[in-house]
Design a protein around this motif. Structure first.
Motif, short mmCIF file in Angstrom:
data_model
loop_
_atom_site.label_atom_id
_atom_site.label_comp_id
_atom_site.label_asym_id
_atom_site.label_seq_id
_atom_site.Cartn_x
_atom_site.Cartn_y
_atom_site.Cartn_z
N GLU A 21 19.37 -13.43 18.51
CA GLU A 21 19.26 -12.68 17.26
C GLU A 21 19.24 -13.60 16.03
OE1 GLU A 21 22.49 -9.97 17.17
OE2 GLU A 21 22.00 -9.04 19.10
N PHE A 22 19.37 -14.91 16.25
CA PHE A 22 19.49 -15.85 15.14
C PHE A 22 18.37 -16.90 15.18
CE2 PHE A 22 23.65 -14.24 16.24
CZ PHE A 22 24.20 -13.89 15.01
N ASP A 23 17.82 -17.20 14.02
CA ASP A 23 16.85 -18.30 13.93
C ASP A 23 17.55 -19.65 13.90
OD1 ASP A 23 14.67 -16.58 13.87
OD2 ASP A 23 14.66 -16.44 11.68
N ASP A 24 18.75 -19.68 13.30
CA ASP A 24 19.52 -20.91 13.15
C ASP A 24 20.89 -20.71 13.80
OD1 ASP A 24 17.40 -21.61 11.44
OD2 ASP A 24 18.51 -20.96 9.66
N PHE A 25 21.34 -21.69 14.57
CA PHE A 25 22.70 -21.64 15.11
C PHE A 25 23.08 -23.01 15.67
CE2 PHE A 25 19.97 -20.44 18.68
CZ PHE A 25 20.52 -21.09 19.78
N LEU A 26 24.36 -23.19 15.89
CA LEU A 26 24.87 -24.36 16.59
C LEU A 26 25.26 -23.94 18.00
CD1 LEU A 26 27.29 -25.90 13.91
CD2 LEU A 26 24.85 -26.37 14.25
N CYS A 27 25.03 -24.83 18.96
CA CYS A 27 25.45 -24.59 20.34
C CYS A 27 26.37 -25.74 20.74
CB CYS A 27 24.24 -24.51 21.26
SG CYS A 27 24.63 -24.07 22.97
N ILE A 28 27.56 -25.43 21.20
CA ILE A 28 28.54 -26.45 21.57
C ILE A 28 29.07 -26.12 22.96
CG2 ILE A 28 30.57 -27.74 20.85
CD1 ILE A 28 30.30 -26.42 18.10
N THR A 29 29.08 -27.11 23.84
CA THR A 29 29.56 -26.89 25.20
C THR A 29 30.79 -27.77 25.46
OG1 THR A 29 28.07 -28.60 26.10
CG2 THR A 29 27.27 -26.34 26.07
N TYR A 30 31.76 -27.17 26.13
CA TYR A 30 33.02 -27.84 26.43
C TYR A 30 33.17 -27.96 27.94
CZ TYR A 30 33.93 -26.71 21.56
OH TYR A 30 33.83 -26.62 20.19
N CYS A 87 25.66 -18.53 13.07
CA CYS A 87 26.21 -18.32 14.41
C CYS A 87 26.56 -19.65 15.06
CB CYS A 87 25.19 -17.56 15.27
SG CYS A 87 25.67 -17.32 17.00
N VAL A 88 27.65 -19.65 15.83
CA VAL A 88 28.00 -20.78 16.70
C VAL A 88 28.15 -20.23 18.10
CG1 VAL A 88 29.60 -22.64 17.20
CG2 VAL A 88 29.21 -21.96 14.82
N VAL A 89 27.38 -20.77 19.04
CA VAL A 89 27.46 -20.36 20.44
C VAL A 89 28.31 -21.37 21.20
CG1 VAL A 89 26.15 -19.95 22.56
CG2 VAL A 89 25.22 -19.21 20.35
N LEU A 90 29.35 -20.90 21.87
CA LEU A 90 30.27 -21.77 22.58
C LEU A 90 30.04 -21.63 24.08
CD1 LEU A 90 33.56 -21.14 20.57
CD2 LEU A 90 31.77 -22.84 20.16
N GLY A 91 29.74 -22.73 24.75
CA GLY A 91 29.47 -22.72 26.18
C GLY A 91 30.48 -23.54 26.96
N GLY A 92 30.32 -23.52 28.27
CA GLY A 92 31.27 -24.16 29.18
C GLY A 92 32.12 -23.10 29.84
N GLY A 93 32.48 -23.33 31.09
CA GLY A 93 33.22 -22.33 31.86
C GLY A 93 34.51 -21.87 31.20
N VAL A 94 35.16 -22.75 30.48
CA VAL A 94 36.45 -22.42 29.86
C VAL A 94 36.30 -21.32 28.81
CG1 VAL A 94 36.32 -24.15 28.02
CG2 VAL A 94 38.54 -23.45 28.92
N MET A 95 35.12 -21.20 28.21
CA MET A 95 34.92 -20.19 27.18
C MET A 95 34.78 -18.78 27.77
SD MET A 95 35.31 -21.43 24.28
CE MET A 95 35.67 -23.12 23.78
N ALA A 96 34.77 -18.68 29.08
CA ALA A 96 34.78 -17.36 29.71
C ALA A 96 36.19 -16.77 29.72
CB ALA A 96 34.26 -17.44 31.14
N GLN A 97 37.19 -17.58 29.34
CA GLN A 97 38.56 -17.09 29.24
C GLN A 97 38.72 -16.31 27.94
OE1 GLN A 97 41.08 -17.39 31.43
NE2 GLN A 97 39.85 -18.56 32.90
N PRO A 98 38.95 -15.00 28.00
CA PRO A 98 39.06 -14.20 26.77
C PRO A 98 40.09 -14.74 25.78
CG PRO A 98 38.93 -12.76 28.68
CD PRO A 98 39.09 -14.15 29.21
N TYR A 99 41.21 -15.23 26.29
CA TYR A 99 42.26 -15.74 25.40
C TYR A 99 41.74 -16.91 24.57
CZ TYR A 99 46.60 -17.86 23.77
OH TYR A 99 47.59 -18.40 22.98
N ILE A 100 40.97 -17.81 25.18
CA ILE A 100 40.48 -18.98 24.47
C ILE A 100 39.52 -18.56 23.36
CG2 ILE A 100 39.14 -21.12 24.68
CD1 ILE A 100 41.96 -21.18 25.91
N LEU A 101 38.57 -17.71 23.68
CA LEU A 101 37.59 -17.29 22.68
C LEU A 101 38.28 -16.55 21.52
CD1 LEU A 101 34.53 -17.43 22.20
CD2 LEU A 101 34.36 -15.15 23.19
N GLU A 102 39.23 -15.69 21.84
CA GLU A 102 39.94 -14.95 20.79
C GLU A 102 40.74 -15.89 19.90
OE1 GLU A 102 42.27 -12.20 22.99
OE2 GLU A 102 40.52 -11.08 23.73
N GLU A 103 41.42 -16.86 20.49
CA GLU A 103 42.22 -17.80 19.72
C GLU A 103 41.33 -18.70 18.84
OE1 GLU A 103 45.98 -18.57 19.55
OE2 GLU A 103 45.31 -16.49 19.61
#
Length: 292
Positions: free
Chosen positions: A120-129, A235-251
């Motif tokens: 949905e965004f033309d511009d964004f950052l993507c970061i993977t952990y 928008c910032v898109v956060l990737g990596g398996g750890v970001m599937a943890q709801p607590y991490i994304l919320e915090e």
């Protein structure tokens, strides 16, 4: 159009056929990266020969990539001798079809931008952990590569200069504190059985474990706040398996909002949606553009 795509990593090579809407015939193969770049390319050719009838090839790969000429500008010793490998020339010579080559994080960002969290965004950052911290800058739906195809090395941001050492660009840097590797290292200091993310989050209700995780999310946020203030992305898109943890994304969302200037709080922080298929899908999309 039938496009075959590979995602070449230090541990495995994923492959599949892009049919225009999704990926079929997905397979995973050991990279055996320690045998070197020349071996990895022979392995890639073997895998590609198991598919037939394709009209283009998309390659997502570890290492810094000159995407205009399709070769590896730099790769660390995870794949010895990979630096300088001219992937496009090798595969075009073997198969006679157009070949798109892109760095794995950039390819994943393209995938997320076209089909996933960033669509949905033309511009964004993507970061993977993960093992480290990787990044990509997307402007007008295209990867910003910088002057030498190396933009987006967010993991190398100097956030702890007190720990830096001249001559070692990664001492004191973001990924030494915010990567999943950093989290596991901290957790193992407390309890040696906490040697992976799954084990850590299974014990999140323990006070000491939660303190370790919370301190680690602080490190993630320090980098995010810096990047948001530099780029002012929607928008910032956060990737990596750890970001599937709801607590991490919320915090991460909560702490970031508390630390950025109010004029930057329109930013949307989203979890990546495509998982380990993002690189293949991005590479396939780039290959499809070469045939237009």
């Amino acid at each position: 159009m039938k496009i075959v795509a590979l995602d070449i990593g230090g541990t495995s090579i994923k492959s599949g056929i892009w049919n225009g809407t999704g990926v079929e015939e997905v397979r995973e193969h050991d990279t055996n990266a320690a045998r070197g770049g020349a071996y990895v390319m022979e392995r890639a050719k073997e895998i590609l020969h198991t598919y037939d009838g394709f009209e283009a090839i998309g390659i997502s790969t570890a290492g810094q990539v000159n995407s205009e000429e399709g070769y590896i500008r730099y790769a660390n010793e995870n794949i010895p001798g990979y630096t300088g490998t001219r992937i496009r020339d090798i595969l075009t010579g073997e198969f006679g079809v157009p070949v798109a080559v892109e760095n794995d994080v950039n390819a994943a960002a393209v995938g997320e931008g076209q089909f996933g969290a960033g669509r949905e965004f033309d511009d964004f950052l993507c970061i993977t952990y993960g093992t480290g911290v990787g990044g990509s800058v997307v402007i007008d739906k295209k990867i910003y590569t910088g002057s030498a195809f190396s933009a987006g090395e967010f993991g190398a941001m100097m956030l702890h200069p007190e720990d830096s050492v001249v001559g070692d660009p990664f001492r004191g840097c973001y990924e030494k504190y915010a990567s999943t590797t950093a989290l596991v290292a901290r957790a193992k200091e407390y309890d040696s059985t906490l040697d992976n993310g799954r084990a850590i989050f299974a014990r999140l209700e323990e006070e000491q474990v939660k303190e370790i995780v919370d301190s680690w999310t602080d490190e993630i946020v320090y980098g995010l706040v810096t990047l948001i203030h530099i780029f002012n992305p929607p928008c910032v898109v956060l990737g990596g398996g750890v970001m599937a943890q709801p607590y991490i994304l919320e915090e991460v969302r909560r702490k970031t909002a508390a630390r950025i200037m109010s004029s930057f709080r329109n930013v949307t922080i989203k979890q990546a949606q495509l998982g380990n298929m993002a690189g293949i899908m991005g590479a396939a999309y780039l290959a499809s553009r070469m045939t237009e």
